[in-house]
Design a protein around this motif. Sequence first.
Motif, PDB file in Angstrom:
ATOM      1  N   ASN A 126       0.868  -1.162   0.000  1.00 48.94           N
ATOM      2  CA  ASN A 126       0.000   0.000   0.000  1.00 48.94           C
ATOM      3  C   ASN A 126       0.912   1.221   0.000  1.00 48.94           C
ATOM      4  OD1 ASN A 126      -1.435   2.341   1.405  1.00 48.94           O
ATOM      5  ND2 ASN A 126      -3.135   0.939   1.024  1.00 48.94           N
ATOM      6  N   VAL A 127       0.802   2.031  -1.035  1.00 51.83           N
ATOM      7  CA  VAL A 127       1.743   3.141  -1.211  1.00 51.83           C
ATOM      8  C   VAL A 127       1.746   4.063  -0.006  1.00 51.83           C
ATOM      9  CG1 VAL A 127       2.327   5.142  -2.629  1.00 51.83           C
ATOM     10  CG2 VAL A 127       1.527   3.029  -3.714  1.00 51.83           C
ATOM     11  N   GLU A 128       0.590   4.377   0.533  1.00 53.19           N
ATOM     12  CA  GLU A 128       0.511   5.284   1.677  1.00 53.19           C
ATOM     13  C   GLU A 128       1.182   4.670   2.902  1.00 53.19           C
ATOM     14  OE1 GLU A 128      -0.535   8.396   1.640  1.00 53.19           O
ATOM     15  OE2 GLU A 128      -0.844   8.182  -0.523  1.00 53.19           O
ATOM     16  N   ASP A 129       0.985   3.366   3.081  1.00 53.77           N
ATOM     17  CA  ASP A 129       1.619   2.699   4.225  1.00 53.77           C
ATOM     18  C   ASP A 129       3.138   2.719   4.090  1.00 53.77           C
ATOM     19  OD1 ASP A 129      -0.855   2.199   5.263  1.00 53.77           O
ATOM     20  OD2 ASP A 129      -0.948   0.106   4.574  1.00 53.77           O
ATOM     21  N   VAL A 130       3.623   2.445   2.883  1.00 56.15           N
ATOM     22  CA  VAL A 130       5.067   2.444   2.656  1.00 56.15           C
ATOM     23  C   VAL A 130       5.640   3.840   2.847  1.00 56.15           C
ATOM     24  CG1 VAL A 130       6.860   2.086   0.924  1.00 56.15           C
ATOM     25  CG2 VAL A 130       5.001   0.444   1.151  1.00 56.15           C
ATOM     26  N   LYS A 131       4.927   4.830   2.373  1.00 58.42           N
ATOM     27  CA  LYS A 131       5.387   6.214   2.531  1.00 58.42           C
ATOM     28  C   LYS A 131       5.525   6.565   4.008  1.00 58.42           C
ATOM     29  CE  LYS A 131       2.430   9.415   1.764  1.00 58.42           C
ATOM     30  NZ  LYS A 131       1.477  10.282   1.052  1.00 58.42           N
TER      31      LYS A 131
END
Length: 477
Positions: A383-388
């Motif tokens: 999940n891009v937001e989680d990784v960010k």
Amino acid sequence: MKGKIDWIGALGNFVNSKQQRTAQEIDDETDQLFLQYIEDARKKEQEEDPSYKKIPKFFQKSSVANENQLSFRVRQEARTRFLNHKTGEILDKDDLEKLWTALKENISPPEDKKERINYNSFLTIASQLPIKCRHFFSASTFLKFDRDEYGRIDIVAFFHSIVRKVNLFQTRIQISLYDSIGNGYLREKDLENYIFELIPTFAQLENLDQNFYPFYVITAVRKFFFFLDPKRTSKIYIKDMLTSPILAELYDLRQEKLAPDDLAQNWFSKQSALKVYDRYLKLDQDHNGLLSKQELAKYSWGLTEIFIDRVFEEYQTFEGEMDYKTFLDFVLAMENKKSSQAIQYFWRLLNVYHKPAIDSFIINMFFRPIVQKLEQKEKFGFNVEDVKDEIFDMAKPETPFAITLNDLLNCGQGEIIISMLIDAKKADSYQRQKNMKIFDIYYYYTQFIDLYRLKYLQIVNSRDNQPRNIINNSHQY
């Protein structure tokens, strides 16, 4: 005709009639004459321009070195003679053997089978040795070593320190001979000449094909410049070379026997140099001696297109293609992501807009291609937001949601952050390891719950059975 003159005897008598001076006395006289020359030049300047009496000269324009100028050649010859003179002050094998023998013969009491000397023996040994050995026997040197209750130092530790100093001094003089300008640093050409002439002296390189010499030299020089010249000034200071583990790694090749694992990990070994060069040739599919973006992308399937584009934008190329030197910098950065030099290398690539920090927009720009690559491989689990958020947590930026170069250098997680933004393969591996840790925690947690539930049921059953047994026993009566 008169008898022949014994010129050899006459010259010998003349030399012996002169007072013999030590090397230190000659150096002191040289320093005095030099200071006197500087003072005379200063007075001459003041006579020509009285303003120098009130305002001292604080800027001296450096002249461009021209190897054809007589002054440059005279200066170079003077430096060479000076360094050769200093070479004569280095202890050779015979001097070191005499020093070790003197140490062994002057062991200080009590006789406790320990090879130690006190300060009196220390001074006695100094008086027995040649003059060039005596500067190792100062009081400050003696006090640097651990002393026992009798005030003695270990002769083995003392002798090893002398050997290290001699080797360091000898190496410094050897490197300084290649400092063509004489400013205390080596240019790329100087370092190439130095390493080229070292090749025949290394036991581990004796079977190296002479046709490969130029490529080996380039391979070796790039590591020095990558780690010791991260600001790309095109020069390396000799003092930095001497204190760097890179030079020690190079000199390991003097050993006749090295384990295969050590050779594989040594960048300067024949095996490593041939491996890197062979990889470059395999990537160069059109055999034009340069790498295009498409060819470099095959270095690893996980490298994203935006990352490859940034490499070609920021680092030197020739008509849009990469040469062997630039490729070597790329390999050194990829293989040493934990080093500060590699983090600076990748920072130039990540910092697309050349600002003091990168933000969420930049992270999204680099990570979305990672997700797309993993989707193609059916390994999507991000999940891009989680990784960010995870990247910001690892970087621990001083300014929220703005990661600077210092943040990457200081957080201790720079390698992971960089890998997650440029390499889908590394990002997937990191995610799998993290999921495995989560799975292990969940597994042990469920095991604990099951064990706890079993113990609870056993306790409940034991309590339920105990009254029932009492009732049953009462009926028997």
